[in-house]
Design a protein around this motif. Structure first.
Motif, PDB file in Angstrom:
ATOM      1  N   GLU A 149     -38.521   0.556  48.393  1.00 56.13           N
ATOM      2  CA  GLU A 149     -38.512   1.874  49.022  1.00 56.13           C
ATOM      3  C   GLU A 149     -39.618   2.008  50.070  1.00 56.13           C
ATOM      4  N   VAL A 150     -40.782   1.448  49.790  1.00 56.83           N
ATOM      5  CA  VAL A 150     -41.897   1.515  50.744  1.00 56.83           C
ATOM      6  C   VAL A 150     -41.891   0.288  51.655  1.00 56.83           C
ATOM      7  N   GLY A 151     -41.855  -0.899  51.048  1.00 62.53           N
ATOM      8  CA  GLY A 151     -41.859  -2.134  51.842  1.00 62.53           C
ATOM      9  C   GLY A 151     -40.535  -2.443  52.506  1.00 62.53           C
ATOM     10  N   LYS A 152     -39.456  -1.865  51.985  1.00 65.75           N
ATOM     11  CA  LYS A 152     -38.111  -2.051  52.545  1.00 65.75           C
ATOM     12  C   LYS A 152     -37.789  -3.531  52.781  1.00 65.75           C
ATOM     13  N   ALA A 153     -38.111  -4.329  51.753  1.00 64.54           N
ATOM     14  CA  ALA A 153     -37.894  -5.773  51.863  1.00 64.54           C
ATOM     15  C   ALA A 153     -36.418  -6.115  52.022  1.00 64.54           C
ATOM     16  N   LYS A 154     -36.154  -7.066  52.902  1.00 60.23           N
ATOM     17  CA  LYS A 154     -34.781  -7.518  53.154  1.00 60.23           C
ATOM     18  C   LYS A 154     -34.668  -9.006  52.827  1.00 60.23           C
ATOM     19  N   LYS A 155     -33.485  -9.423  52.487  1.00 57.38           N
ATOM     20  CA  LYS A 155     -33.235 -10.831  52.187  1.00 57.38           C
ATOM     21  C   LYS A 155     -33.690 -11.701  53.357  1.00 57.38           C
ATOM     22  N   GLY A 156     -34.389 -12.768  53.035  1.00 60.33           N
ATOM     23  CA  GLY A 156     -34.859 -13.696  54.056  1.00 60.33           C
ATOM     24  C   GLY A 156     -36.222 -13.354  54.623  1.00 60.33           C
ATOM     25  N   GLU A 157     -36.771 -12.182  54.294  1.00 65.32           N
ATOM     26  CA  GLU A 157     -38.081 -11.823  54.835  1.00 65.32           C
ATOM     27  C   GLU A 157     -39.207 -12.492  54.049  1.00 65.32           C
ATOM     28  N   LYS A 158     -40.381 -12.471  54.660  1.00 62.40           N
ATOM     29  CA  LYS A 158     -41.557 -13.139  54.093  1.00 62.40           C
ATOM     30  C   LYS A 158     -42.477 -12.091  53.479  1.00 62.40           C
ATOM     31  N   VAL A 159     -42.742 -12.262  52.192  1.00 62.38           N
ATOM     32  CA  VAL A 159     -43.484 -11.264  51.413  1.00 62.38           C
ATOM     33  C   VAL A 159     -44.771 -11.876  50.854  1.00 62.38           C
ATOM     34  N   PHE A 160     -45.866 -11.167  51.053  1.00 64.42           N
ATOM     35  CA  PHE A 160     -47.151 -11.575  50.472  1.00 64.42           C
ATOM     36  C   PHE A 160     -47.574 -10.540  49.440  1.00 64.42           C
ATOM     37  N   VAL A 161     -48.005 -11.017  48.265  1.00 68.72           N
ATOM     38  CA  VAL A 161     -48.437 -10.146  47.176  1.00 68.72           C
ATOM     39  C   VAL A 161     -49.846 -10.535  46.754  1.00 68.72           C
ATOM     40  N   GLN A 174     -41.389 -11.477  41.561  1.00 72.64           N
ATOM     41  CA  GLN A 174     -40.099 -11.864  40.983  1.00 72.64           C
ATOM     42  C   GLN A 174     -38.956 -11.041  41.559  1.00 72.64           C
ATOM     43  N   PHE A 175     -39.157  -9.752  41.738  1.00 75.34           N
ATOM     44  CA  PHE A 175     -38.130  -8.923  42.374  1.00 75.34           C
ATOM     45  C   PHE A 175     -37.828  -9.453  43.780  1.00 75.34           C
ATOM     46  N   ALA A 176     -38.880  -9.810  44.509  1.00 74.10           N
ATOM     47  CA  ALA A 176     -38.695 -10.292  45.873  1.00 74.10           C
ATOM     48  C   ALA A 176     -37.931 -11.614  45.901  1.00 74.10           C
ATOM     49  N   LEU A 178     -35.811 -12.737  43.641  1.00 74.67           N
ATOM     50  CA  LEU A 178     -34.421 -12.476  43.250  1.00 74.67           C
ATOM     51  C   LEU A 178     -33.639 -11.806  44.371  1.00 74.67           C
ATOM     52  N   HIS A 179     -34.362 -11.186  45.300  1.00 75.31           N
ATOM     53  CA  HIS A 179     -33.735 -10.534  46.453  1.00 75.31           C
ATOM     54  C   HIS A 179     -33.526 -11.497  47.615  1.00 75.31           C
ATOM     55  N   GLY A 180     -34.031 -12.717  47.471  1.00 79.97           N
ATOM     56  CA  GLY A 180     -33.844 -13.711  48.523  1.00 79.97           C
ATOM     57  C   GLY A 180     -34.960 -13.789  49.537  1.00 79.97           C
ATOM     58  N   CYS A 181     -36.153 -13.365  49.164  1.00 80.13           N
ATOM     59  CA  CYS A 181     -37.301 -13.412  50.070  1.00 80.13           C
ATOM     60  C   CYS A 181     -38.129 -14.676  49.833  1.00 80.13           C
ATOM     61  N   TYR A 182     -38.920 -15.029  50.833  1.00 79.34           N
ATOM     62  CA  TYR A 182     -39.941 -16.074  50.698  1.00 79.34           C
ATOM     63  C   TYR A 182     -41.198 -15.372  50.217  1.00 79.34           C
ATOM     64  N   VAL A 183     -41.800 -15.845  49.112  1.00 82.96           N
ATOM     65  CA  VAL A 183     -42.889 -15.107  48.468  1.00 82.96           C
ATOM     66  C   VAL A 183     -44.104 -15.998  48.227  1.00 82.96           C
ATOM     67  N   GLY A 249     -43.918  -4.877  60.726  1.00 82.81           N
ATOM     68  CA  GLY A 249     -44.229  -5.223  59.338  1.00 82.81           C
ATOM     69  C   GLY A 249     -44.560  -3.984  58.526  1.00 82.81           C
ATOM     70  N   ARG A 250     -44.439  -4.103  57.215  1.00 80.00           N
ATOM     71  CA  ARG A 250     -44.690  -2.970  56.318  1.00 80.00           C
ATOM     72  C   ARG A 250     -45.715  -3.369  55.261  1.00 80.00           C
TER      73      ARG A 250
END
Length: 345
Positions: A149-161, A174-176, A178-183, A249-250
């Motif tokens: 809802e805040v990060g609005k992550a999309k499949k294929g996007e690159k996520v840093f935690v 793990q959510f990212a 399972l959504h198809g992101c690079y984490v 970016g978000r």
């Protein structure tokens, strides 16, 4: 029925790093006859231990003014928290002795829930009760809402935690995935890094304590830039992430563990980057997104039930362990969700 209730309270305001000596055990008598009609007495089974509580224990913090869930706690007052318990006495016809409930309990062996309190009957749905304090409660909702809802992550996007082995971070990653992101995640030990890669399925991870230049480190792990940064840390990590963000970016700002004790340097991201890359930086609270709770629960139960997602829990035993459990959060001592089991189920 009268019960002797042992509770943990603060001895004083805590304006720096917490110490076990800042807390003490007190005893109070609880009885339905002393409470408003319709009250319920609950035996605490599992209670949540969360770093944001420190801001409530300070003599003054701006956070205390903006959320009813973050109001100040004076020395000697009960510390409310999310938890799971069992009804032992009820003046409310909706609740019977033996009912399991989840909601705002306290750092006490028993809790009096008055009419209007935030709690509900709990159906474990085949999951451990402890999951209903973490992965299937506010930690899970925070991870889900912050990412989608805040990060609005999309499949294929690159996520840093950041703090990616903590109560919220390990679920975000793990959510990212399972959504198809690079984490990629960061944590404070080699063991946590290995766990993220081997057990949680992160694409990569690093120990921030081994890095001397966080901006260069993130450039190495994200040569094509970061699309979504889930921030649990603040400080220099936020600055480094912004330096590596892609256009549009978000940044979902969930916590600032590096700043809670007042020792860490406060974040000062390059605002020129924020402007010209059109980066969105948004703080949020899980309570802002109760509207997606059913959607979150459906996804989390499916992933946990199928084994595609795991819930990491760091459980201490007994009321007397609460001070050390809380203090340990600020030394990176926990792995996953920090919980105290108050009584046998």
């Amino acid at each position: 029925m009268e019960l002797t209730n042992r509770i943990i309270v603060t001895r004083n305001y805590i304006d720096g790093a917490p110490k076990e000596s800042d807390f003490e055990v007190r005893s109070r008598v609880v009885s339905l006859s002393r409470e408003p009609a319709g009250s319920v007495i609950v035996r605490s089974l599992y209670v949540s231990i969360d770093p944001y509580q420190l801001t409530r224990m300070k003599s003054d913090s701006s956070s205390q003014s903006y959320s009813s869930l973050a109001t100040g706690i004076a020395p000697g007052e009960e510390v409310d928290c999310y938890g799971v318990g069992k009804v032992v006495a009820s003046g409310d016809p909706e609740f019977e002795e033996g009912d399991l409930v989840g909601g705002l309990l306290s750092w006490g062996e028993y809790c009096v829930l008055k009419p209007g309190a935030m709690f509900r009957k709990l159906d474990p749905m085949g999951f451990p009760l402890s999951h209903h304090v973490g992965a299937l409660a506010f930690s899970g909702l925070t991870a889900y809402a912050g990412l989608f809802e805040v990060g609005k992550a999309k499949k294929g996007e690159k996520v840093f935690v950041s703090a990616a082995s903590g109560s919220v971070g390990h679920l975000v990653g793990q959510f990212a995935k399972l959504h198809g992101c690079y984490v990629v995640g960061s944590a404070g030990s080699k063991a946590k890094v290995e766990l993220m890669k081997e057990k949680l399925g992160f694409d990569d991870a690093f120990n921030y304590k081994d890095e001397t230049d966080l901006k260069a480190t993130l450039k190495k792990y994200f040569p094509e830039g970061i699309d979504v940064y889930f921030d649990n840390v603040g400080g220099e990590m936020l600055e480094a992430a912004v330096d590596n963000m892609n256009a549009f970016g978000r940044v979902a700002v969930c916590g600032v563990i590096s700043e809670y004790t007042g020792k860490g340097r406060k974040a000062a991201p390059d605002m020129m980057d924020v402007i010209f890359r059109r980066i969105t930086i948004r703080g949020f609270l899980a309570a802002d997104f109760m509207c997606v709770f059913p959607e979150f629960m459906s996804a989390a139960c499916e992933h946990l039930g199928s084994g595609k997602m795991v819930s990491l829990e760091d459980i201490s035993i007994g009321l007397d362990s609460i001070p050390s459990a809380f203090v340990g959060l600020f030394a990176g001592g926990n792995l996953g969700k920090k919980i105290v089991q108050m009584a046998a189920e």
